[in-house]
Motif scaffolding. Structure first.
Motif, PDB file in Angstrom:
ATOM      1  N   UNK A  42       1.049  -1.426   0.104  1.00  0.00           N
ATOM      2  CA  UNK A  42      -0.089   0.295  -0.176  1.00  0.00           C
ATOM      3  C   UNK A  42       0.980   1.144   0.053  1.00  0.00           C
ATOM      4  N   UNK A  43       0.423   2.520   0.042  1.00  0.00           N
ATOM      5  CA  UNK A  43       0.820   3.101   0.380  1.00  0.00           C
ATOM      6  C   UNK A  43       1.013   4.246   0.874  1.00  0.00           C
ATOM      7  N   UNK A  44       0.182   3.995   2.021  1.00  0.00           N
ATOM      8  CA  UNK A  44       0.029   4.570   3.142  1.00  0.00           C
ATOM      9  C   UNK A  44       0.185   3.447   4.147  1.00  0.00           C
ATOM     10  N   UNK A  45       0.500   3.626   5.915  1.00  0.00           N
ATOM     11  CA  UNK A  45       0.727   2.383   6.687  1.00  0.00           C
ATOM     12  C   UNK A  45      -0.135   1.921   7.202  1.00  0.00           C
ATOM     13  N   UNK A  70      -2.024   8.294  18.361  1.00  0.00           N
ATOM     14  CA  UNK A  70      -2.260   9.622  18.169  1.00  0.00           C
ATOM     15  C   UNK A  70      -0.716   9.891  17.689  1.00  0.00           C
ATOM     16  N   UNK A  71       1.029   9.243  18.855  1.00  0.00           N
ATOM     17  CA  UNK A  71       1.805   9.348  17.992  1.00  0.00           C
ATOM     18  C   UNK A  71       2.126   8.966  16.689  1.00  0.00           C
ATOM     19  N   UNK A  72       1.702   7.744  16.295  1.00  0.00           N
ATOM     20  CA  UNK A  72       1.397   7.660  14.920  1.00  0.00           C
ATOM     21  C   UNK A  72       1.429   7.714  13.165  1.00  0.00           C
ATOM     22  N   UNK A  76       3.557   9.903  10.794  1.00  0.00           N
ATOM     23  CA  UNK A  76       3.835   8.587  10.413  1.00  0.00           C
ATOM     24  C   UNK A  76       4.388   9.226   8.978  1.00  0.00           C
ATOM     25  N   UNK A  77       5.248  10.102   8.704  1.00  0.00           N
ATOM     26  CA  UNK A  77       5.450  10.988   6.932  1.00  0.00           C
ATOM     27  C   UNK A  77       6.675  11.098   7.201  1.00  0.00           C
ATOM     28  N   UNK A  78       6.815  11.674   8.863  1.00  0.00           N
ATOM     29  CA  UNK A  78       7.805  12.381   9.292  1.00  0.00           C
ATOM     30  C   UNK A  78       9.489  10.842   9.461  1.00  0.00           C
ATOM     31  N   UNK A 106       9.595   6.242  19.069  1.00  0.00           N
ATOM     32  CA  UNK A 106       9.344   6.075  18.211  1.00  0.00           C
ATOM     33  C   UNK A 106       9.967   6.230  16.910  1.00  0.00           C
ATOM     34  N   UNK A 107       9.879   7.944  17.569  1.00  0.00           N
ATOM     35  CA  UNK A 107      10.661   8.517  16.778  1.00  0.00           C
ATOM     36  C   UNK A 107      12.195   8.023  16.498  1.00  0.00           C
ATOM     37  N   UNK A 108      12.991   7.810  17.628  1.00  0.00           N
ATOM     38  CA  UNK A 108      14.765   6.823  17.768  1.00  0.00           C
ATOM     39  C   UNK A 108      14.222   5.729  17.385  1.00  0.00           C
ATOM     40  N   UNK A 109      13.598   4.590  17.313  1.00  0.00           N
ATOM     41  CA  UNK A 109      13.125   3.531  16.452  1.00  0.00           C
ATOM     42  C   UNK A 109      13.214   3.384  15.541  1.00  0.00           C
TER      43      UNK A 109
END
Length: 116
Positions: A42-45, A70-72, A76-78, A106-109
């Motif tokens: 897909x083009x989206x997660x 909410x974090x996702x 998700x684009x960034x 999440x950002x770190x992972x």
């Protein structure tokens, strides 16, 4: 609103969808989560969240799931997750984390790891 929406169709719900991510995906650990990531067509997660009863009662588990979603949804684009299925499993102690801490984990992972 359209840019930040996260419709129900982009959630992983079936056990077979979770199993496919576990089998095909890569695994990363953070302080509060275990993250599995696998490519999709897909083009989206798509996102699946699992929070065990060991984390706490229903109110606590639902709060953790809301924070993860909410974090996702906002980031998700960034994190460059388009075309990926992600399964998040919460670890003990995650109920004490704030939204900012969850998003930071999440950002770190999702940052590329240096090769050894």
């Amino acid at each position: 609103m359209g840019e930040f929406e996260f419709p129900t169709g982009l959630h992983l719900k079936k056990p077979s969808e979770f199993r496919a991510v576990f089998d095909r995906g890569s695994k990363r650990h953070t302080r509060g989560f275990i993250l599995f990531r696998a490519a999709n067509r897909l083009d989206r997660p798509r996102l699946g969240v699992s929070v065990s009863r060991k984390i706490g009662g229903a109110v606590v588990r639902n709060r953790v799931k809301r924070l993860v979603r909410e974090a996702f949804r906002l980031n998700w684009r960034a994190w460059e997750l388009s075309g990926a299925d992600l399964v998040v499993i919460a670890k003990r102690g995650v109920d004490a984390l704030s939204f900012k801490e969850v998003a930071g984990e999440f950002a770190g992972a999702f940052q590329p790891r240096p090769r050894r």
